[in-house]
Design an enzyme around this catalytic site. Structure first.
Site, PDB file in Angstrom:
ATOM      1  N   LYS A 144      23.749  16.692  27.463  1.00 55.93           N
ATOM      2  CA  LYS A 144      22.540  17.357  27.966  1.00 55.93           C
ATOM      3  C   LYS A 144      21.378  16.392  28.120  1.00 55.93           C
ATOM      4  CE  LYS A 144      19.928  20.799  29.230  1.00 55.93           C
ATOM      5  NZ  LYS A 144      18.884  19.943  29.802  1.00 55.93           N
ATOM      6  N   GLU A 145      21.233  15.491  27.171  1.00 57.54           N
ATOM      7  CA  GLU A 145      20.088  14.585  27.172  1.00 57.54           C
ATOM      8  C   GLU A 145      20.167  13.526  28.270  1.00 57.54           C
ATOM      9  OE1 GLU A 145      17.327  14.623  25.588  1.00 57.54           O
ATOM     10  OE2 GLU A 145      17.635  15.993  23.907  1.00 57.54           O
ATOM     11  N   SER A 146      21.336  12.930  28.460  1.00 56.92           N
ATOM     12  CA  SER A 146      21.424  11.764  29.354  1.00 56.92           C
ATOM     13  C   SER A 146      22.645  11.742  30.258  1.00 56.92           C
ATOM     14  CB  SER A 146      21.422  10.484  28.515  1.00 56.92           C
ATOM     15  OG  SER A 146      22.615  10.411  27.736  1.00 56.92           O
TER      16      SER A 146
ATOM     17  N   VAL B 104      24.851  17.108  22.802  1.00 56.48           N
ATOM     18  CA  VAL B 104      23.471  16.628  22.897  1.00 56.48           C
ATOM     19  C   VAL B 104      23.383  15.450  23.861  1.00 56.48           C
ATOM     20  CG1 VAL B 104      21.587  15.506  21.628  1.00 56.48           C
ATOM     21  CG2 VAL B 104      22.762  17.481  20.624  1.00 56.48           C
TER      22      VAL B 104
ATOM     23  N   TYR C 138      17.368  24.546  26.898  1.00 54.73           N
ATOM     24  CA  TYR C 138      18.019  23.431  26.211  1.00 54.73           C
ATOM     25  C   TYR C 138      18.955  23.927  25.114  1.00 54.73           C
ATOM     26  CZ  TYR C 138      18.455  19.115  23.448  1.00 54.73           C
ATOM     27  OH  TYR C 138      18.941  18.032  22.758  1.00 54.73           O
TER      28      TYR C 138
END
Length: 229
Positions: free
Chosen positions: A119-121, A116, A216
């Site tokens: 993928k997020e940051s 996560v 996502y």
């Protein structure tokens, strides 16, 4: 085996020179050389990760689960892929203890938390999205306040809050990771309005979700598999 970063740099430079000299030697010879060199780099990468772990702040050791196997394509030469991977090893190494503590406390797999964050940051604690999501796990301000996160740019707070939120979604949807991830991205309200409660229903109604959410879920699950290797 301890490899100094300068040695790695020299090795890559030598390979680039060697690769140039092979251009006139034929494709098969070059491909064999690339394969052998890739194996060497993978070996160095694993050793480098272990070495870095010993030097991490607070004596934290980098788990081998945080290191993805090196892969490259014609669009991403192995020299670039290797340097990109080495950078990721260092980033996860700095956060390893925070991720492990939050994962253990909230009952979420470390590989999923890392996926996560990736993928997020891309492990950038200062990341801010166009919608205003902040930090490693891209928390919205309302979500941060509800989780008691006073500074979303503080890695410890952000990872604790983000993992707690992810844990609550996994519990809400009875451990169905796909649904929990879709809710993390699109919001649980949207998921509930569509009547999605498990991964089978998610699969049949995926086309009703934003294309960003569709991509996502697949990407995070793929990254999690990488972090479990």
């Amino acid at each position: 085996m301890n490899i100094d970063p300068r040695t790695l740099k020299d090795l890559l430079q030598l390979q680039l020179l060697n690769k140039s000299s092979l251009l006139s030697s034929g494709a098969s010879s070059g491909m064999e050389d690339d394969s052998d060199f890739s194996d060497i780099l993978n070996s160095i990468l694993s050793s480098s990760a272990a070495t870095y772990g010993k030097q991490a702040a607070g004596g934290t050791t980098v788990s081998t689960n945080s290191v993805k196997p090196l892969s490259y394509t014609s669009a991403m030469p192995y020299e670039y892929a290797f340097m990109k991977q080495l950078s990721t090893v260092k980033q996860t190494g700095n956060l390893e203890s925070l991720i492990e503590n939050a994962s253990r406390q909230h009952g979420v797999q470390t590989s999923l938390v890392k996926a996560v964050i990736d993928k997020e940051s891309s492990f950038n604690s200062q990341a801010v999205s166009r919608s205003g999501a902040k930090g490693l796990m891209q928390l919205m301000d309302n979500t941060s306040r509800g989780l008691g996160v006073t500074n979303p740019f503080d890695p410890a707070q952000n990872i604790q809050g983000g993992t707690q939120y992810l844990s609550s979604l996994l519990k809400k949807y009875n451990g169905n990771r796909g649904v929990a991830l879709a809710a993390y991205n699109a919001g649980p309200g949207r998921i509930d309005r569509l009547g999605i409660t498990n991964d089978q229903e998610l699969k049949s109604k995926m086309h009703l979700l934003p294309s960003e959410t569709q991509a996502y879920v697949g990407k995070v699950l793929s990254l999690q598999r990488d972090y479990e290797v």
